[in-house]
Design a protein around this motif. Sequence first.
Motif, PDB file in Angstrom:
ATOM      1  N   CYS A  61     -30.060  24.719 -76.141  1.00  0.00           N
ATOM      2  CA  CYS A  61     -31.145  24.604 -77.120  1.00  0.00           C
ATOM      3  C   CYS A  61     -30.633  23.815 -78.319  1.00  0.00           C
ATOM      4  O   CYS A  61     -29.512  24.038 -78.773  1.00  0.00           O
ATOM      5  N   ILE A  62     -31.463  22.900 -78.851  1.00  0.00           N
ATOM      6  CA  ILE A  62     -31.012  22.083 -79.974  1.00  0.00           C
ATOM      7  C   ILE A  62     -31.065  22.841 -81.296  1.00  0.00           C
ATOM      8  O   ILE A  62     -30.452  22.424 -82.264  1.00  0.00           O
ATOM      9  N   ARG A  63     -31.790  23.983 -81.365  1.00  0.00           N
ATOM     10  CA  ARG A  63     -31.864  24.746 -82.607  1.00  0.00           C
ATOM     11  C   ARG A  63     -30.780  25.812 -82.680  1.00  0.00           C
ATOM     12  O   ARG A  63     -30.041  25.870 -83.657  1.00  0.00           O
ATOM     13  N   CYS A  64     -30.651  26.645 -81.648  1.00  0.00           N
ATOM     14  CA  CYS A  64     -29.680  27.746 -81.727  1.00  0.00           C
ATOM     15  C   CYS A  64     -28.379  27.437 -80.995  1.00  0.00           C
ATOM     16  O   CYS A  64     -27.383  28.122 -81.196  1.00  0.00           O
ATOM     17  N   GLY A  65     -28.376  26.433 -80.128  1.00  0.00           N
ATOM     18  CA  GLY A  65     -27.154  26.037 -79.433  1.00  0.00           C
ATOM     19  C   GLY A  65     -26.826  26.869 -78.216  1.00  0.00           C
ATOM     20  O   GLY A  65     -25.806  26.637 -77.562  1.00  0.00           O
ATOM     21  N   ARG A  66     -27.668  27.842 -77.881  1.00  0.00           N
ATOM     22  CA  ARG A  66     -27.396  28.687 -76.715  1.00  0.00           C
ATOM     23  C   ARG A  66     -27.976  28.074 -75.458  1.00  0.00           C
ATOM     24  O   ARG A  66     -28.889  27.255 -75.519  1.00  0.00           O
ATOM     25  N   LYS A  67     -27.446  28.482 -74.296  1.00  0.00           N
ATOM     26  CA  LYS A  67     -27.932  27.958 -73.024  1.00  0.00           C
ATOM     27  C   LYS A  67     -29.146  28.786 -72.599  1.00  0.00           C
ATOM     28  O   LYS A  67     -29.120  29.525 -71.619  1.00  0.00           O
ATOM     29  N   ALA A  68     -30.225  28.660 -73.381  1.00  0.00           N
ATOM     30  CA  ALA A  68     -31.397  29.496 -73.162  1.00  0.00           C
ATOM     31  C   ALA A  68     -32.693  28.698 -73.196  1.00  0.00           C
ATOM     32  O   ALA A  68     -33.765  29.274 -73.126  1.00  0.00           O
ATOM     33  N   TYR A  69     -32.599  27.364 -73.300  1.00  0.00           N
ATOM     34  CA  TYR A  69     -33.800  26.525 -73.357  1.00  0.00           C
ATOM     35  C   TYR A  69     -34.287  26.267 -71.932  1.00  0.00           C
ATOM     36  O   TYR A  69     -33.600  25.643 -71.130  1.00  0.00           O
ATOM     37  N   GLN A 106     -38.370  23.788 -67.608  1.00  0.00           N
ATOM     38  CA  GLN A 106     -39.769  23.603 -67.189  1.00  0.00           C
ATOM     39  C   GLN A 106     -40.751  24.121 -68.231  1.00  0.00           C
ATOM     40  O   GLN A 106     -41.760  23.489 -68.516  1.00  0.00           O
ATOM     41  N   LYS A 107     -40.459  25.289 -68.815  1.00  0.00           N
ATOM     42  CA  LYS A 107     -41.369  25.873 -69.808  1.00  0.00           C
ATOM     43  C   LYS A 107     -41.279  25.168 -71.154  1.00  0.00           C
ATOM     44  O   LYS A 107     -42.167  25.312 -71.979  1.00  0.00           O
ATOM     45  N   LYS A 108     -40.174  24.462 -71.400  1.00  0.00           N
ATOM     46  CA  LYS A 108     -39.935  23.753 -72.661  1.00  0.00           C
ATOM     47  C   LYS A 108     -39.909  24.715 -73.855  1.00  0.00           C
ATOM     48  O   LYS A 108     -40.461  24.426 -74.907  1.00  0.00           O
ATOM     49  N   ASP A 109     -39.295  25.876 -73.688  1.00  0.00           N
ATOM     50  CA  ASP A 109     -39.103  26.782 -74.816  1.00  0.00           C
ATOM     51  C   ASP A 109     -37.804  27.560 -74.650  1.00  0.00           C
ATOM     52  O   ASP A 109     -37.304  27.725 -73.539  1.00  0.00           O
ATOM     53  N   CYS A 110     -37.264  27.994 -75.782  1.00  0.00           N
ATOM     54  CA  CYS A 110     -35.975  28.685 -75.789  1.00  0.00           C
ATOM     55  C   CYS A 110     -36.198  30.199 -75.686  1.00  0.00           C
ATOM     56  O   CYS A 110     -37.003  30.754 -76.429  1.00  0.00           O
ATOM     57  N   ALA A 111     -35.467  30.837 -74.789  1.00  0.00           N
ATOM     58  CA  ALA A 111     -35.590  32.276 -74.606  1.00  0.00           C
ATOM     59  C   ALA A 111     -34.877  33.043 -75.714  1.00  0.00           C
ATOM     60  O   ALA A 111     -35.146  34.220 -75.925  1.00  0.00           O
ATOM     61  N   CYS A 131     -34.200  31.708 -79.294  1.00  0.00           N
ATOM     62  CA  CYS A 131     -34.717  31.542 -80.663  1.00  0.00           C
ATOM     63  C   CYS A 131     -36.205  31.192 -80.701  1.00  0.00           C
ATOM     64  O   CYS A 131     -36.817  31.188 -81.764  1.00  0.00           O
ATOM     65  N   GLY A 132     -36.806  30.881 -79.558  1.00  0.00           N
ATOM     66  CA  GLY A 132     -38.232  30.590 -79.510  1.00  0.00           C
ATOM     67  C   GLY A 132     -38.587  29.146 -79.788  1.00  0.00           C
ATOM     68  O   GLY A 132     -39.766  28.813 -79.905  1.00  0.00           O
ATOM     69  N   PHE A 133     -37.595  28.254 -79.905  1.00  0.00           N
ATOM     70  CA  PHE A 133     -37.860  26.829 -80.146  1.00  0.00           C
ATOM     71  C   PHE A 133     -38.795  26.318 -79.055  1.00  0.00           C
ATOM     72  O   PHE A 133     -38.659  26.709 -77.910  1.00  0.00           O
ATOM     73  N   PRO A 134     -39.812  25.516 -79.346  1.00  0.00           N
ATOM     74  CA  PRO A 134     -40.137  24.761 -80.545  1.00  0.00           C
ATOM     75  C   PRO A 134     -41.037  25.490 -81.539  1.00  0.00           C
ATOM     76  O   PRO A 134     -41.555  24.852 -82.464  1.00  0.00           O
ATOM     77  N   PRO A 163     -42.174  27.234 -84.804  1.00  0.00           N
ATOM     78  CA  PRO A 163     -41.552  27.117 -86.125  1.00  0.00           C
ATOM     79  C   PRO A 163     -40.892  28.410 -86.604  1.00  0.00           C
ATOM     80  O   PRO A 163     -39.937  28.374 -87.361  1.00  0.00           O
ATOM     81  N   LYS A 164     -41.398  29.561 -86.134  1.00  0.00           N
ATOM     82  CA  LYS A 164     -40.801  30.841 -86.525  1.00  0.00           C
ATOM     83  C   LYS A 164     -39.701  31.216 -85.535  1.00  0.00           C
ATOM     84  O   LYS A 164     -39.860  31.039 -84.328  1.00  0.00           O
ATOM     85  N   LYS A 165     -38.612  31.756 -86.056  1.00  0.00           N
ATOM     86  CA  LYS A 165     -37.494  32.171 -85.212  1.00  0.00           C
ATOM     87  C   LYS A 165     -37.873  33.432 -84.437  1.00  0.00           C
ATOM     88  O   LYS A 165     -38.525  34.323 -84.993  1.00  0.00           O
ATOM     89  N   ARG A 166     -37.480  33.517 -83.184  1.00  0.00           N
ATOM     90  CA  ARG A 166     -37.801  34.666 -82.339  1.00  0.00           C
ATOM     91  C   ARG A 166     -36.891  35.842 -82.704  1.00  0.00           C
ATOM     92  O   ARG A 166     -35.681  35.791 -82.507  1.00  0.00           O
ATOM     93  N   THR A 167     -37.485  36.909 -83.280  1.00  0.00           N
ATOM     94  CA  THR A 167     -36.747  38.136 -83.582  1.00  0.00           C
ATOM     95  C   THR A 167     -37.633  39.334 -83.289  1.00  0.00           C
ATOM     96  O   THR A 167     -38.852  39.263 -83.436  1.00  0.00           O
ATOM     97  N   TYR A 168     -37.006  40.425 -82.889  1.00  0.00           N
ATOM     98  CA  TYR A 168     -37.719  41.671 -82.619  1.00  0.00           C
ATOM     99  C   TYR A 168     -36.943  42.824 -83.242  1.00  0.00           C
ATOM    100  O   TYR A 168     -35.717  42.812 -83.267  1.00  0.00           O
ATOM    101  N   GLN A 169     -37.663  43.843 -83.713  1.00  0.00           N
ATOM    102  CA  GLN A 169     -37.012  44.982 -84.342  1.00  0.00           C
ATOM    103  C   GLN A 169     -36.233  45.824 -83.337  1.00  0.00           C
ATOM    104  O   GLN A 169     -35.320  46.555 -83.725  1.00  0.00           O
ATOM    105  N   TRP A 170     -36.571  45.715 -82.047  1.00  0.00           N
ATOM    106  CA  TRP A 170     -35.796  46.464 -81.059  1.00  0.00           C
ATOM    107  C   TRP A 170     -34.456  45.793 -80.789  1.00  0.00           C
ATOM    108  O   TRP A 170     -33.593  46.355 -80.119  1.00  0.00           O
TER     109      TRP A 170
END
Length: 119
Positions: free
Chosen positions: A45-53, A56-61, A63-66, A68-75
Amino acid sequence: QLACPLDLGCHSVWLFVSGASSVLAEMTKGTSSFGKRNDKTHTLCIRCGRKAYHIQKKDCASCGFPSPKKRTYQWGQKSIRRRTTGTGRMAHLKDVIKRARSGFRENVVQKSRKVRAAQ
């Protein structure tokens, strides 16, 4: 009851095809299945650098890129702790903290330590 001639146990099944010839059918989820995994679903992933982009879906598992809000959960409190402010370089924020200590003064020459000690 038909016994397996190779004594492979319950992890395989003998199929009888066209009379006398028999074929061994694999029924395992392990070693033989892992050899078929030769395509990549995730890349860097170009935003968080993890191998999670997901390619096919074109999204990061992670940080949630692209989005604009970063993917976070209280759990995921541990995940939030790992990514929060202060875990990286804080290249700009270190400078802001230093300037805040002096009240964000600019274009002012600081009094020498000798003069301050004499007062």
